[in-house]
Design a protein around this motif. Structure first.
Motif, short mmCIF file in Angstrom:
data_model
loop_
_atom_site.label_atom_id
_atom_site.label_comp_id
_atom_site.label_asym_id
_atom_site.label_seq_id
_atom_site.Cartn_x
_atom_site.Cartn_y
_atom_site.Cartn_z
N PRO A 1 6.94 2.78 35.18
CA PRO A 1 6.99 1.19 34.35
C PRO A 1 5.79 0.27 34.60
O PRO A 1 5.61 0.12 36.13
N GLY A 2 5.17 -0.21 33.49
CA GLY A 2 4.36 -1.13 33.91
C GLY A 2 4.62 -2.55 33.69
O GLY A 2 5.82 -2.94 34.11
N ASP A 3 3.97 -3.38 33.15
CA ASP A 3 4.18 -4.81 32.99
C ASP A 3 4.57 -5.43 31.51
O ASP A 3 5.15 -6.14 31.58
N GLU A 4 4.24 -4.31 30.64
CA GLU A 4 4.41 -4.63 29.09
C GLU A 4 5.95 -4.43 28.86
O GLU A 4 6.56 -3.58 28.80
N PRO A 5 6.64 -5.65 28.30
CA PRO A 5 7.90 -5.30 27.98
C PRO A 5 8.13 -4.53 26.47
O PRO A 5 7.32 -4.21 25.98
N PHE A 6 9.10 -4.64 26.10
CA PHE A 6 9.60 -3.70 24.86
C PHE A 6 9.11 -4.48 23.58
O PHE A 6 9.11 -5.81 23.60
N GLN A 7 8.46 -3.74 22.89
CA GLN A 7 7.87 -4.40 21.76
C GLN A 7 8.54 -3.74 20.18
O GLN A 7 8.54 -2.53 20.24
N PHE A 8 8.91 -4.66 19.53
CA PHE A 8 9.56 -4.33 18.43
C PHE A 8 8.72 -3.89 17.14
O PHE A 8 8.87 -2.85 16.39
N ASP A 9 7.72 -4.79 16.99
CA ASP A 9 6.67 -4.28 15.94
C ASP A 9 5.94 -3.41 16.17
O ASP A 9 4.43 -3.80 16.89
N VAL A 10 6.05 -2.05 16.24
CA VAL A 10 4.97 -0.88 16.22
C VAL A 10 4.52 -0.29 15.13
O VAL A 10 3.62 0.43 15.11
N PHE A 11 5.18 -0.57 13.94
CA PHE A 11 4.82 0.17 12.76
C PHE A 11 4.69 -1.11 11.64
O PHE A 11 5.14 -2.32 11.74
N PRO A 12 4.02 -0.89 10.73
CA PRO A 12 3.77 -1.94 9.58
C PRO A 12 5.15 -2.18 8.91
O PRO A 12 5.18 -3.24 8.34
N ASP A 13 5.89 -1.16 8.69
CA ASP A 13 7.07 -1.34 7.99
C ASP A 13 8.24 -1.79 8.68
O ASP A 13 8.61 -1.21 9.78
N TYR A 14 9.14 -2.95 8.38
CA TYR A 14 10.18 -3.36 9.21
C TYR A 14 11.40 -2.43 9.46
O TYR A 14 11.74 -2.36 10.46
N ALA A 15 11.37 -1.89 8.18
CA ALA A 15 12.80 -0.77 8.18
C ALA A 15 12.23 0.33 9.41
O ALA A 15 13.06 0.92 10.12
N GLN A 16 11.30 0.69 9.34
CA GLN A 16 10.78 1.74 10.27
C GLN A 16 10.78 1.32 11.79
O GLN A 16 11.32 1.92 12.78
N ASN A 17 10.46 0.01 11.93
CA ASN A 17 10.64 -0.79 13.43
C ASN A 17 12.30 -0.87 13.66
O ASN A 17 12.22 -0.60 14.95
N GLN A 18 12.79 -1.17 12.79
CA GLN A 18 14.16 -1.18 13.14
C GLN A 18 14.94 0.10 13.56
O GLN A 18 15.54 0.07 14.30
N ARG A 19 14.66 1.17 12.90
CA ARG A 19 15.06 2.63 13.11
C ARG A 19 14.44 3.17 14.37
O ARG A 19 15.10 3.59 15.22
N HIS A 20 13.21 2.59 14.74
CA HIS A 20 12.63 2.72 16.03
C HIS A 20 13.66 2.29 17.07
O HIS A 20 13.91 2.71 18.23
N TYR A 21 13.91 0.96 16.87
CA TYR A 21 14.80 -0.05 17.98
C TYR A 21 16.15 0.84 18.04
O TYR A 21 16.63 0.78 19.18
N GLU A 22 16.80 1.23 16.93
CA GLU A 22 18.14 1.78 17.03
C GLU A 22 18.01 2.95 17.71
O GLU A 22 18.88 3.35 18.42
N GLU A 23 16.93 3.75 17.56
CA GLU A 23 16.99 5.32 18.18
C GLU A 23 16.76 5.16 19.54
O GLU A 23 17.47 5.74 20.41
N LEU A 24 15.90 4.04 20.10
CA LEU A 24 15.72 3.71 21.34
C LEU A 24 17.08 3.24 22.08
O LEU A 24 17.59 3.46 23.19
N ALA A 25 17.74 2.07 21.39
CA ALA A 25 18.90 1.57 21.66
C ALA A 25 19.97 2.73 22.09
O ALA A 25 20.96 2.37 22.84
N ASN A 26 20.00 3.81 21.26
CA ASN A 26 21.03 4.78 21.32
C ASN A 26 21.04 5.35 22.82
O ASN A 26 21.88 6.17 23.15
N CYS A 27 19.81 5.12 23.67
CA CYS A 27 19.85 5.82 24.95
C CYS A 27 20.42 4.91 25.90
O CYS A 27 20.88 5.51 26.96
N ILE A 28 20.75 3.56 25.55
CA ILE A 28 21.52 2.65 26.47
C ILE A 28 22.70 2.97 27.13
O ILE A 28 23.09 2.93 28.16
N PRO A 29 23.66 3.70 26.15
CA PRO A 29 24.97 3.72 26.51
C PRO A 29 25.18 4.49 27.74
O PRO A 29 25.71 4.49 28.75
#
Length: 347
Positions: free
Chosen positions: A72-100
């Protein structure tokens, strides 16, 4: 170093009736830091998280993996990685599914036991809770932790805080450490885990756990009450408050004799009815989101539970920000519980 809350002082103690607050200041210890983070998280969920390019560092903060070091480096989580909001939200949800699963692993690494329920069906068809002993047996002091609604599972208060701040901020792990220091056994509910995917691809209800309230009632009866505890405290966040009121209504006599403190963090409670509210009012504080200093009494309706400030304006932060005051309140209530029990035995 993880963020630690500064020491605070109450001018009013968070116990007993609001009219009985003493005038002297009471020191509250700082929030404990996260613990056992140096252990290696090596489960499947951690590997999946790395596939997204992220990992938790030793301070429990989610950071981008440095390609050069693989750490792990110094950069925190970045929500905006795609130009489309829905795609960013989907990316966030998929990552969040790892948390439990990552949180489950950390709970077990820190001495909690995964207990499957119901016990009479295959484990893959059951849900599970976490307990501080493999089989609880007459605990002197028992603390039950109940999370809110939505995507969170056992061990989480707020997944957004886990992702954007740290494991300290968003999980129950600091609560576990403090509770153990004070001599509590612990039960962690998993109220949102209600279904399993069957072999034919359909979602199948887990018997006795089809809703958050039925899950909590099953756990309460089969693990809390069955352990025959001397005393019980509850900490519940958001919709966990509604679950708590439903338990208080269903198990009224047990609550009357054994439950000495209920600490809610920005509770959303609308189950149980006014009788449950009346019964819980003397032993309950709801630490609500507020711009007032931690512990400041907040005016609440006469038919509601007493409210005090959680020391933060955002709902998802209240369990973390109020923790020192939550334990101060619970310990003061325990002292009152012991005094009351002693007086009854002397009659």
């Amino acid at each position: 170093m993880l963020l630690s809350l500064p020491s605070v002082k109450f001018t009013k103690i968070l116990a007993g009736s609001l009219s009985k607050f003493p005038s002297k200041n009471i020191s509250i210890s700082i929030l404990p830091k996260y613990f056992h983070l140096t252990q290696v998280m090596s489960g499947e969920a951690t590997k999946k998280l790395r596939d997204f390019g992220y990992a938790f560092n030793k301070e429990g903060k989610l950071r981008k993996v440095n390609p050069a070091t693989g750490k792990p480096g110094d950069e925190p989580f970045q929500f905006d990685v795609f130009p489309d909001y829905a795609q960013n939200q989907r990316h966030y949800e998929e990552l969040a599914n790892c948390i439990p699963d990552i949180v489950y692993e950390l709970l077990e690494q820190n001495g909690m036991y995964r207990v499957h329920t119901p016990e009479n069906i295959p484990k893959e068809q059951a849900t599970f809770i976490f307990t501080s002993q493999q089989k609880l047996d007459k605990p002197k002091k028992l603390m039950v932790l109940i999370h809110g609604s939505g995507y969170v599972r056992a061990g989480q208060w707020a997944r957004s805080l886990i992702i954007n701040n740290s494991l300290d901020h968003g999980t129950v792990l600091p609560y576990i450490k403090k509770a153990r220091e004070l001599g509590y056994d612990i039960v962690i509910t998993n109220t949102n885990d209600n279904y399993r995917l069957s072999e034919d691809g359909a979602m199948k209800v887990i018997p006795g756990h089809n809703t958050p309230i039925t899950h909590a009632a099953t756990v309460w009866e089969k693990y809390v009450m069955a352990s025959n505890p001397e005393s019980v405290a509850i900490v519940a966040h958001s919709y966990g408050g509604s679950v708590t009121l439903a338990l208080a209504k269903q198990f009224e006599q047990f609550f009357k004799h054994k439950v000495f403190a209920v600490a809610l963090t920005d509770s959303a409670h609308f189950s149980g009815g006014q009788a449950a509210v009346r019964n819980l009012r003397p032993i309950t504080r709801n630490f609500v989101s507020s711009d007032k200093p931690l512990g400041t009494v907040i005016k609440s309706p006469s038919d509601d539970l007493p409210q005090v400030s959680a020391g933060h304006t955002k709902h998802e932060w209240t369990s973390y920000s109020a923790m020192s005051a939550v334990f101060e309140f619970i310990e003061q209530r325990y002292e009152e519980f012991l005094i009351s029990a002693k007086s009854k035995t002397e009659l």
